[in-house]
Design a protein around this motif. Structure first.
Motif, mmCIF file in Angstrom:
data_model
loop_
_atom_site.group_PDB
_atom_site.id
_atom_site.type_symbol
_atom_site.label_atom_id
_atom_site.label_comp_id
_atom_site.label_asym_id
_atom_site.label_seq_id
_atom_site.Cartn_x
_atom_site.Cartn_y
_atom_site.Cartn_z
ATOM 1 N N GLY A 254 -14.222 3.504 -18.671
ATOM 2 C CA GLY A 254 -13.853 2.756 -17.478
ATOM 3 C C GLY A 254 -13.169 3.623 -16.436
ATOM 4 O O GLY A 254 -12.832 4.789 -16.687
ATOM 5 N N SER A 255 -12.946 3.039 -15.253
ATOM 6 C CA SER A 255 -12.341 3.774 -14.142
ATOM 7 C C SER A 255 -11.266 2.929 -13.464
ATOM 8 O O SER A 255 -11.298 1.700 -13.520
ATOM 9 C CB SER A 255 -13.402 4.151 -13.098
ATOM 10 N N ALA A 256 -10.335 3.617 -12.824
ATOM 11 C CA ALA A 256 -9.300 2.960 -12.025
ATOM 12 C C ALA A 256 -9.214 3.653 -10.676
ATOM 13 O O ALA A 256 -9.330 4.875 -10.587
ATOM 14 C CB ALA A 256 -7.950 3.009 -12.736
ATOM 15 N N PHE A 257 -9.016 2.858 -9.630
ATOM 16 C CA PHE A 257 -8.857 3.379 -8.277
ATOM 17 C C PHE A 257 -7.519 2.886 -7.753
ATOM 18 O O PHE A 257 -7.314 1.691 -7.548
ATOM 19 C CB PHE A 257 -9.999 2.905 -7.372
ATOM 20 N N ILE A 258 -6.597 3.835 -7.566
ATOM 21 C CA ILE A 258 -5.222 3.518 -7.174
ATOM 22 C C ILE A 258 -4.956 4.174 -5.819
ATOM 23 O O ILE A 258 -4.966 5.412 -5.716
ATOM 24 C CB ILE A 258 -4.213 4.030 -8.222
ATOM 25 N N LEU A 259 -4.723 3.378 -4.804
ATOM 26 C CA LEU A 259 -4.514 3.897 -3.449
ATOM 27 C C LEU A 259 -3.143 3.483 -2.949
ATOM 28 O O LEU A 259 -2.702 2.351 -3.173
ATOM 29 C CB LEU A 259 -5.614 3.372 -2.514
#
Length: 334
Positions: free
Chosen positions: A254-259
């Motif tokens: 899986g992936s996570a996108f944290i901005l």
């Protein structure tokens, strides 16, 4: 363009093919708070919109495959971590809904095969597929009032994607071996007492499994394929807390996108990559996003950033944005 009526905001987010597809319309309310200056109160960060949520929502709309997945994406749900008003999660849900509507329209317009009307096409047995309405969107935050407002915002938007709103405390996701040992001496004094209690009576709370995350009611949930988060890194210890939460809640592959705002405006940002890598997660970093035309065109959407609380004057003082793309390697089979 975005609109504001009292606490009701409407965001118009351009689609990937803006010339052919109308923008996404996301409606939400900011939660009422007793504090006049909500944005400056640490406990009220989830009550109001933040510019990072606007930027991440635009990025997802411009790159819908992040949410919809591809052939290499594991089946699973989508989580917004620290959702606040829920703009990012609502954007993801709308993308899933639009994709599902498009797939249904294509299926309805496809020529019928009289010899196989009762059979599934291309071997599709109806099981979960990436980018379908069977993907659940999970909205999480900690403050009960924020969670109530999150549910109102979900109800305010018209989509049929399966969804749930949960309380989630980052401190609950930290594995025992990762916790600080600063209190070891104090805990040692009580070790015998605790052991006697746990031997005499059952513990009511469900124990946390390594492959699950835990809500604020102590219930464990399956890991998700995608985690999204905006402006999560504010305090120094947030680096380790957010990294541990991602590690607990994200499935292998899986992936996570944290901005969020960069290290000149937020603590914890600088330490976040190392905190992730120490847990075996992979991290890539994109910096100086505000005027990166491949990411976000600030000049065209400054009104929405301002609705999200962005102060243009702050950007001239070194405040920009950074995004971390975190991936969890697939564990080698034994």
């Amino acid at each position: 363009m975005s609109e504001k009526t009292n606490n009701h905001l409407t965001f118009s987010i351009p689609s990937a093919n803006s010339s052919d597809t109308p923008p996404l319309k996301i409606h939400l309310n900011q939660a009422p708070s007793a504090d006049t200056d909500q944005g400056l109160a640490e406990t009220n960060t989830g009550f109001v919109m933040w510019p990072s949520a606007v930027m991440l929502s635009h990025y997802l709309s411009k790159n819908p495959s992040i949410v919809l997945g591809d052939d290499n994406t594991p089946d699973g749900d989508v989580m917004e971590l620290g959702a606040g008003c829920g703009l990012v999660g609502l954007t993801a849900a709308t993308l899933l809904q639009n994709n599902d509507n498009s797939n249904n329209n294509n299926a309805n317009n496809a020529p019928k095969n009289d010899h196989h009307d009762d059979e599934n096409v291309d071997g599709n047995d109806g099981s979960n597929t990436n980018g379908s309405s069977q993907d659940k969107v999970i909205f999480t935050d900690y403050n009960p009032a924020v969670l109530e407002n999150l549910q109102r915002n979900v109800d305010l938007n018209d989509f049929n994607v399966d969804h749930q709103v949960f309380g989630l405390d980052w401190f609950d996701q930290v594995q025992e071996e990762e916790k600080s040992t600063d209190d070891d001496d104090d805990l040692g004094d009580k070790e015998e007492e605790v052991e006697e209690v746990t031997n005499e009576e059952d513990v009511g709370e469900e124990e946390k499994n390594d492959d699950t995350w835990v809500d604020t009611d102590g219930k464990s949930h399956a890991q998700v394929r995608l985690i999204l988060g905006a402006d999560l890194l504010v305090c120094t210890n947030d680096a380790n807390l957010v990294a541990s939460t991602i590690d607990s809640a994200l499935m292998d592959g899986g992936s996570a996108f944290i901005l969020g705002a960069d290290e000149y405006a937020r603590f914890g940002v600088r330490d976040f990559p190392d905190a992730c890598r120490s847990l075996g997660l992979k991290v890539t970093v994109q910096e100086d996003l505000l005027y990166d035309s491949n990411f976000f065109v600030a000049e065209d959407h400054m009104d929405e950033l301002e609705l999200g609380g962005y102060n243009q004057r702050a950007s001239t003082m070194g405040h920009d944005f950074v995004m971390f793309t975190v991936s969890k390697p697939i564990a080698a089979s034994s």
